[in-house]
Scaffold this motif. Structure first.
Motif, PDB file in Angstrom:
ATOM      1  N   LEU A  80       0.817  -1.211   0.000  1.00 31.06           N
ATOM      2  CA  LEU A  80       0.000   0.000   0.000  1.00 31.06           C
ATOM      3  C   LEU A  80       0.854   1.266   0.000  1.00 31.06           C
ATOM      4  N   GLU A  81       2.049   1.187   0.561  1.00 30.60           N
ATOM      5  CA  GLU A  81       2.952   2.344   0.534  1.00 30.60           C
ATOM      6  C   GLU A  81       3.333   2.698  -0.900  1.00 30.60           C
ATOM      7  N   ARG A  82       3.370   1.713  -1.778  1.00 30.61           N
ATOM      8  CA  ARG A  82       3.657   1.987  -3.192  1.00 30.61           C
ATOM      9  C   ARG A  82       2.572   2.897  -3.777  1.00 30.61           C
ATOM     10  N   ILE A  83       1.328   2.579  -3.463  1.00 36.66           N
ATOM     11  CA  ILE A  83       0.208   3.365  -3.996  1.00 36.66           C
ATOM     12  C   ILE A  83       0.187   4.758  -3.382  1.00 36.66           C
ATOM     13  N   TRP A  84       0.386   4.853  -2.061  1.00 35.89           N
ATOM     14  CA  TRP A  84       0.375   6.171  -1.411  1.00 35.89           C
ATOM     15  C   TRP A  84       1.499   7.052  -1.966  1.00 35.89           C
ATOM     16  N   LYS A  85       2.668   6.456  -2.204  1.00 38.70           N
ATOM     17  CA  LYS A  85       3.796   7.226  -2.742  1.00 38.70           C
ATOM     18  C   LYS A  85       3.491   7.689  -4.162  1.00 38.70           C
ATOM     19  N   CYS A  86       2.862   6.848  -4.949  1.00 36.27           N
ATOM     20  CA  CYS A  86       2.482   7.220  -6.312  1.00 36.27           C
ATOM     21  C   CYS A  86       1.549   8.419  -6.287  1.00 36.27           C
ATOM     22  N   PHE A  87       0.556   8.398  -5.392  1.00 33.03           N
ATOM     23  CA  PHE A  87      -0.387   9.506  -5.285  1.00 33.03           C
ATOM     24  C   PHE A  87       0.307  10.773  -4.779  1.00 33.03           C
ATOM     25  N   ALA A  88       1.227  10.617  -3.833  1.00 26.83           N
ATOM     26  CA  ALA A  88       1.970  11.781  -3.334  1.00 26.83           C
ATOM     27  C   ALA A  88       2.801  12.403  -4.453  1.00 26.83           C
ATOM     28  N   ILE A 176      -9.281  20.896 -14.674  1.00 25.40           N
ATOM     29  CA  ILE A 176     -10.430  21.698 -15.089  1.00 25.40           C
ATOM     30  C   ILE A 176     -10.611  22.921 -14.195  1.00 25.40           C
ATOM     31  N   TRP A 177     -10.490  22.713 -12.869  1.00 28.02           N
ATOM     32  CA  TRP A 177     -10.697  23.814 -11.935  1.00 28.02           C
ATOM     33  C   TRP A 177      -9.383  24.558 -11.613  1.00 28.02           C
ATOM     34  N   ASN A 178      -8.283  24.043 -12.146  1.00 27.21           N
ATOM     35  CA  ASN A 178      -6.975  24.630 -11.842  1.00 27.21           C
ATOM     36  C   ASN A 178      -6.793  24.761 -10.328  1.00 27.21           C
ATOM     37  N   ASP A 179      -7.049  23.640  -9.641  1.00 25.86           N
ATOM     38  CA  ASP A 179      -7.100  23.661  -8.181  1.00 25.86           C
ATOM     39  C   ASP A 179      -6.465  22.384  -7.628  1.00 25.86           C
ATOM     40  N   LEU A 180      -5.310  22.534  -6.996  1.00 26.61           N
ATOM     41  CA  LEU A 180      -4.596  21.371  -6.466  1.00 26.61           C
ATOM     42  C   LEU A 180      -5.304  20.730  -5.278  1.00 26.61           C
ATOM     43  N   SER A 181      -6.258  21.428  -4.668  1.00 26.88           N
ATOM     44  CA  SER A 181      -6.927  20.872  -3.496  1.00 26.88           C
ATOM     45  C   SER A 181      -7.697  19.594  -3.825  1.00 26.88           C
ATOM     46  N   TYR A 182      -8.019  19.400  -5.098  1.00 24.19           N
ATOM     47  CA  TYR A 182      -8.688  18.152  -5.491  1.00 24.19           C
ATOM     48  C   TYR A 182      -7.822  16.928  -5.225  1.00 24.19           C
ATOM     49  N   LEU A 183      -6.524  17.138  -5.085  1.00 22.01           N
ATOM     50  CA  LEU A 183      -5.608  16.026  -4.850  1.00 22.01           C
ATOM     51  C   LEU A 183      -5.284  15.841  -3.372  1.00 22.01           C
ATOM     52  N   ASP A 184      -5.797  16.727  -2.522  1.00 20.75           N
ATOM     53  CA  ASP A 184      -5.434  16.670  -1.106  1.00 20.75           C
ATOM     54  C   ASP A 184      -5.958  15.414  -0.412  1.00 20.75           C
ATOM     55  N   GLU A 185      -7.118  14.931  -0.840  1.00 22.26           N
ATOM     56  CA  GLU A 185      -7.728  13.771  -0.182  1.00 22.26           C
ATOM     57  C   GLU A 185      -7.612  12.501  -1.015  1.00 22.26           C
ATOM     58  N   ILE A 186      -6.640  12.488  -1.934  1.00 23.70           N
ATOM     59  CA  ILE A 186      -6.553  11.356  -2.855  1.00 23.70           C
ATOM     60  C   ILE A 186      -6.254  10.048  -2.121  1.00 23.70           C
ATOM     61  N   GLU A 187      -5.381  10.094  -1.119  1.00 21.46           N
ATOM     62  CA  GLU A 187      -5.085   8.872  -0.378  1.00 21.46           C
ATOM     63  C   GLU A 187      -6.272   8.425   0.462  1.00 21.46           C
ATOM     64  N   ALA A 188      -6.952   9.373   1.092  1.00 20.67           N
ATOM     65  CA  ALA A 188      -8.104   9.033   1.932  1.00 20.67           C
ATOM     66  C   ALA A 188      -9.183   8.332   1.107  1.00 20.67           C
ATOM     67  N   GLY A 189      -9.431   8.836  -0.093  1.00 16.56           N
ATOM     68  CA  GLY A 189     -10.414   8.196  -0.957  1.00 16.56           C
ATOM     69  C   GLY A 189      -9.971   6.826  -1.405  1.00 16.56           C
ATOM     70  N   ALA A 190      -8.681   6.688  -1.694  1.00 14.85           N
ATOM     71  CA  ALA A 190      -8.155   5.390  -2.120  1.00 14.85           C
ATOM     72  C   ALA A 190      -8.277   4.355  -1.007  1.00 14.85           C
ATOM     73  N   ARG A 191      -8.096   4.800   0.229  1.00 16.26           N
ATOM     74  CA  ARG A 191      -8.247   3.877   1.354  1.00 16.26           C
ATOM     75  C   ARG A 191      -9.686   3.342   1.426  1.00 16.26           C
ATOM     76  N   ARG A 192     -10.636   4.194   1.151  1.00 17.39           N
ATOM     77  CA  ARG A 192     -12.042   3.745   1.149  1.00 17.39           C
ATOM     78  C   ARG A 192     -12.272   2.738   0.031  1.00 17.39           C
ATOM     79  N   ILE A 193     -11.738   3.022  -1.145  1.00 19.41           N
ATOM     80  CA  ILE A 193     -11.907   2.114  -2.275  1.00 19.41           C
ATOM     81  C   ILE A 193     -11.289   0.758  -1.976  1.00 19.41           C
ATOM     82  N   LEU A 194     -10.131   0.769  -1.321  1.00 20.74           N
ATOM     83  CA  LEU A 194      -9.405  -0.478  -1.044  1.00 20.74           C
ATOM     84  C   LEU A 194      -9.882  -1.167   0.225  1.00 20.74           C
ATOM     85  N   GLY A 195     -10.732  -0.486   0.979  1.00 14.40           N
ATOM     86  CA  GLY A 195     -11.244  -1.082   2.215  1.00 14.40           C
ATOM     87  C   GLY A 195     -10.231  -1.084   3.337  1.00 14.40           C
TER      88      GLY A 195
END
Length: 200
Positions: A80-88, A176-195
């Motif tokens: 899972l650290e591989r995925i979190w690092k990729c998202f970071a 589209i929104w030119n807004d990096l905040s869309y990526l702030d919760e990327i790991e949190a969402g991935a954790r939900r998807i992966l359970g």
């Protein structure tokens, strides 16, 4: 010999940058040559057309990016650290791009694919090939996490596709929104998807 090789590489890098910051359709051979600092005759010495250069440029860019992915998704790294690092890395790369170009640009492969997939079969096939390779990195990490009983994922290929679509969707929204905040919760969402219920 060195100058010839350098000219070709500059063309490869120029076409990707121009497509990424603008679009494939609006990018001309003249613009590519100007950005690369290469004469038009040299362009046609290396490539028969803009499409041929774009395919080669995509290959070149992907091969360079894959070197980093091979390190990030190394089997010695916990799955899972591989995925979190990729998202970071997504977040860090987009921040650097925003500072350089003044905009969040998202994923160049998806941006190009959305533009040309219905009109250029050769480019579409190349983009599909690369996307399939990218998804396999997620698949390997998910499969290893399942075998180590970190997550429950008997169908690793399907979950990898879902996770990939999620990450790329957020990159598209950030563009589209030119807004990096869309990526702030990327790991949190991935954790939900992966359970994943707890922080590692």
């Amino acid at each position: 010999m060195g100058r010839t090789s350098d000219a070709k590489e500059r063309l490869l890098e120029a076409v990707i940058e121009l497509i990424w910051t603008g679009s494939y359709g609006s990018t001309s051979v003249d613009q590519i040559c100007e950005r690369a600092g290469v004469k038009k005759g040299s362009f046609y010495h290396f490539f028969e057309s803009k499409t041929e250069l774009a395919v080669a440029g995509i290959d070149h860019s992907w091969n360079e990016h894959r070197k980093k992915l091979d390190q990030v998704f190394s089997p010695v790294v916990p799955p899972l650290e591989r995925i979190w690092k990729c998202f970071a890395d997504f977040r860090e790369e987009q921040q650097e791009i925003q500072q350089k170009h003044g905009r969040v640009l998202g994923c160049p492969i998806h941006s190009l694919g959305a533009e040309v997939s219905t009109v250029d079969e050769r480019l579409r096939n190349k983009l599909q090939e690369i996307l399939a390779q990218f998804i396999r990195y997620y698949e390997s990490a998910i499969r290893d996490a399942h075998f180590q009983a970190i997550i429950e994922a008997p169908d690793a290929p399907a979950l990898a596709r879902i996770l990939f679509a999620y990450g790329e969707g957020l990159l598209l929204h950030a563009r589209i929104w030119n807004d990096l905040s869309y990526l702030d919760e990327i790991e949190a969402g991935a954790r939900r998807i992966l359970g994943v219920k707890s922080v590692d």
